[in-house]
Design an enzyme around this catalytic site. Structure first.
Site, PDB file in Angstrom:
ATOM      1  N   ASP A 164       0.352   1.891   5.979  1.00 39.30           N
ATOM      2  CA  ASP A 164       0.281   0.906   4.194  1.00 39.30           C
ATOM      3  C   ASP A 164      -1.051   1.856   4.062  1.00 39.30           C
ATOM      4  OD1 ASP A 164      -0.125  -0.054   1.638  1.00 39.30           O
ATOM      5  OD2 ASP A 164      -0.365  -1.935   2.627  1.00 39.30           O
ATOM      6  N   HIS A 190       0.896   4.933   3.141  1.00 38.31           N
ATOM      7  CA  HIS A 190       0.892   5.202   1.563  1.00 38.31           C
ATOM      8  C   HIS A 190       0.195   6.021   0.533  1.00 38.31           C
ATOM      9  CE1 HIS A 190       3.721   0.969   2.189  1.00 38.31           C
ATOM     10  NE2 HIS A 190       4.160   1.627   3.053  1.00 38.31           N
TER      11      HIS A 190
END
Ligand SMILES: *[C@@H]1O[C@H](CO)[C@@H](O)[C@H](O)[C@H]1NC(C)=O
Ligand SMILES: *[C@@H]1O[C@H](CO)[C@@H](O)[C@H](O)[C@H]1NC(C)=O
Ligand SMILES: *[C@@H]1O[C@H](CO)[C@@H](O)[C@H](O)[C@H]1NC(C)=O
Length: 401
Positions: A224, A247
């Protein structure tokens, strides 16, 4: 000098030494086994009581190598008596393997430091959350088995001042690896954070309600956000981060459920993104209020990044239950300077601002993003975005003046 005087002087010197030098504790003294199998939570709790209650000018706890310590959810409760608490992690700390053996999910964290000021953690050791058992379970299953509604953050700092976290390895957190909430004047550096690219919600570092924080020289590879700055983050400098997979470095998400959220005074410099879904990202939900402002991304190197520059004011994961709303978090004074590298998607720069509250004061300066797909030219998308450009490739003629 007679003997009595000598004795008196010697004992005074010893007393002085005791007061001026650090008190040293080792978890082994408190019954820790460090065999990776025996539950050492109690030993850590007892050690913490001593360390935190030590009245000396500094107090140190060593977690030795080459041992591995199995520790369950634990709260290192402050405030402590000593102004400087040093935790030296030389060995490895591991979490229980099975979510069902977790008790104490109410804090939302595995290793929680609460109200500990002047905390210094280093040592080169490893903190391993053994998150794989959590990643594969559905949230309802987690609730039944271990009374946790969401998987825990591995290492969380709540209400701290003067934290220094440096030279550690963080592995496989059930959820976020490191969280800072209500912390000020803190530095995180030389960290090596890793979890598989497909592990859910395994952010590297999450910061909220915190000010005057520096994060530098760290490698973050997770499933993430490498770093996420959410509500109440201000005066945050992020320098020398290698991010990927992951991310990207994200501001937000802000404004969920109509919340008033703010982030300001952020400088992200000399960072490298490799194979990430985003580079410099600002994400806000529709319907919120507040602002994200005075944010600079500078000297950014990109390799095969899906959204190198993105402002997403229609953030809504999975596009589920996302009605149109008229209010929005205001995004202004956002600078992007000296970006170089490649985009894996066609829209290298995406300013998808709110239809009702425009983004303003965007600056693109010395941007050179090419496509990682041969023969493709990247493009810029704008929706209600105002700003200026001083050299950008791709050209951002869609920015309004
Ligand atoms: C961030 O960097 C700026 C510019 O170098 C500096 O003035 C500021 O004090 C730094 N803030 C923190 C929290 O380190
Ligand atoms: C966001 O942070 C501000 C402080 O910066 C605080 O006043 C506000 O209550 C926070 N919003 C939410 C929804 O927690
Ligand atoms: C942009 O970068 C490419 C390679 O990444 C390079 O060949 C080109 O000269 C650069 N353009 C400018 C104007 O710097």
């Amino acid at each position: 000098m007679d003997q009595e005087k000598v004795l008196l002087i010697v004992s005074l010197m010893l007393c002085f030494l005791r007061l001026s030098s650090a008190a040293n504790y080792n978890v082994m003294q408190f019954g820790a086994k460090g065999d990776g199998v025996t539950d050492d939570t109690m030993a850590f709790e007892r050690a913490w009581q001593e360390v935190c209650n030590d009245v000396g000018p500094s107090s140190r706890l060593t977690i030795p190598m080459p041992n591995t310590f199995l520790v369950g959810p634990i709260t290192f409760q402050g405030p402590c008596k000593s102004p400087l608490i040093h935790i030296q992690i030389l060995g490895t700390i591991i979490a229980p393997q099975n979510p069902s053996s977790w008790n104490g999910c109410e804090t939302g964290a595995w290793l929680l430091f609460y109200k500990v000021n002047g905390l210094f953690i280093d040592g080169g050791g490893t903190i391993n959350g053994r998150g794989d058992a959590w990643w594969t379970k559905s949230s309802t299953y987690i609730t039944e088995e271990s009374k946790c509604t969401i998987p825990p953050t591995a290492l969380h700092f709540e209400s701290c001042n003067g934290l220094r976290l440096t030279k550690l390895k963080h592995r496989n957190s059930p959820r976020n690896h490191i969280g800072l909430n209500r912390c000020s004047y803190s530095t995180l550096s030389y960290l090596d954070i890793a979890a598989p690219a497909d592990s859910p919600n395994t952010d590297g570092i999450d910061i909220s309600l915190s000010t005057q924080v520096r994060v530098h020289h760290s490698i973050i590879r997770t499933g993430d956000d490498c770093i996420a700055l959410s509500n109440g983050s201000s005066q945050i400098n992020i320098t020398g981060i290698y991010c990927g997979p992951g991310h990207g470095i994200s501001i937000g998400s802000l404004g969920m459920n109509g919340q008033y959220n703010t982030v300001e005074g952020v400088k992200v410099r000399k960072c490298q993104f490799s194979g990430t879904t985003n580079g410099a990202r600002i994400k806000t939900w529709q319907g919120g209020s507040g602002y994200a402002r005075d944010i600079t991304f500078e000297k950014i190197f990109l390799h095969n990044v899906n959204n190198p520059i993105i402002i997403d004011q229609h953030y809504c994961p999975h596009n589920y239950n996302c009605p149109k709303e008229s209010s929005a978090v205001k995004v202004n004074d956002i600078s992007y300077k000296r970006f170089v590298g490649t985009s894996s998607s066609r829209t290298a720069i995406n300013f998808d601002c709110s239809n009702n509250v425009a983004c303003s004061g965007i600056l693109l300066d010395h941007i050179n993003i090419t496509s990682s797909v041969k023969g493709e030219d990247p493009t810029v998308y704008c929706n209600n975005a105002y700003g200026t450009t001083s050299f950008s490739s791709p050209t951002a003629s869609c920015l309004l003046n």
